[in-house]
Design an enzyme around this catalytic site. Structure first.
Site, PDB file in Angstrom:
ATOM      1  CB  CYS A   7      -6.449  -0.586   5.477  1.00 45.64           C
ATOM      2  SG  CYS A   7      -4.745  -1.163   5.234  1.00 45.64           S
TER       3      CYS A   7
ATOM      4  CG  HIS B 157      -1.960  -1.023   1.218  1.00 40.34           C
ATOM      5  ND1 HIS B 157      -3.036  -0.986   2.081  1.00 40.34           N
ATOM      6  CD2 HIS B 157      -2.138  -2.126   0.452  1.00 40.34           C
ATOM      7  CE1 HIS B 157      -3.827  -2.013   1.847  1.00 40.34           C
ATOM      8  NE2 HIS B 157      -3.297  -2.731   0.863  1.00 40.34           N
TER       9      HIS B 157
ATOM     10  CB  CYS C  28      -1.851   1.453   6.340  1.00 36.06           C
ATOM     11  SG  CYS C  28      -1.555   0.707   4.706  1.00 36.06           S
TER      12      CYS C  28
ATOM     13  CD  GLU D 220      -1.833   4.120   3.368  1.00 32.75           C
ATOM     14  OE1 GLU D 220      -1.587   3.475   2.320  1.00 32.75           O
ATOM     15  OE2 GLU D 220      -2.963   4.201   3.859  1.00 32.75           O
TER      16      GLU D 220
END
Length: 158
Positions: A91, A61, A94, A63
């Site tokens: 999420c 992701h 993360c 992040e």
């Protein structure tokens, strides 16, 4: 005082616009358009976009990729004093990485009612048992962030 606040807000918007540009790069590669930057002392030290499909990595992701880059740059797995700007509410995965990295604050754009862990679906950051607390603030360029995602998923459904 008012000028100082205006200057801070202008910087925040500039950083989030950069994250939106990165999100567009993800979209061009067929990835969900999420972009992220990490700032330390008013300087961008890491920037990334979603890459799980490209990298064949479910943890890639925006992040997580940005956290990895920032950690390598400052040669530390802890990132105290950093501020993250991300176009979509993080999420649970993360949020865990953000908190473990000791990021000071996260600004995010659009809320994520299906996976958001900053209040939409879960509120992990509010758990008083955590030994570190990161501040989260949503809504920065939320309409622009949400529109980019809406367009992406509309095209995917066709």
């Amino acid at each position: 005082m008012i000028d100082d606040r205006r200057e801070v807000k202008d910087k925040q918007l500039r950083y989030m616009r950069r994250a939106l540009t990165l999100a567009s790069q993800a979209e061009l590669r067929g990835e969900v358009p999420v972009g992220c930057i990490i700032v330390l002392k008013n300087k961008i030290i890491a920037e990334a976009f979603n890459q799980p499909i490209i990298k064949h990595d479910p943890s890639a992701h925006a992040e997580i990729v940005a956290l990895r880059l920032a950690g390598k740059l400052i040669k530390n797995y802890r990132l105290p004093g950093t501020v993250m700007y991300v176009t979509l509410e993080p999420c649970a995965m993360c949020i865990g990485a953000i908190i473990n990295a000791r990021v000071s604050k996260v600004f995010y754009g659009a809320s994520d009612p299906k996976f958001g862990a900053c209040g939409s679906m879960l509120s992990i950051h509010e758990n008083v048992e955590l030994n570190h607390h990161t501040a989260f603030e949503g809504g920065l360029l939320a309409n622009e962030s949400a529109e980019l995602l809406r367009k992406f998923f509309k095209c995917r459904r066709k």
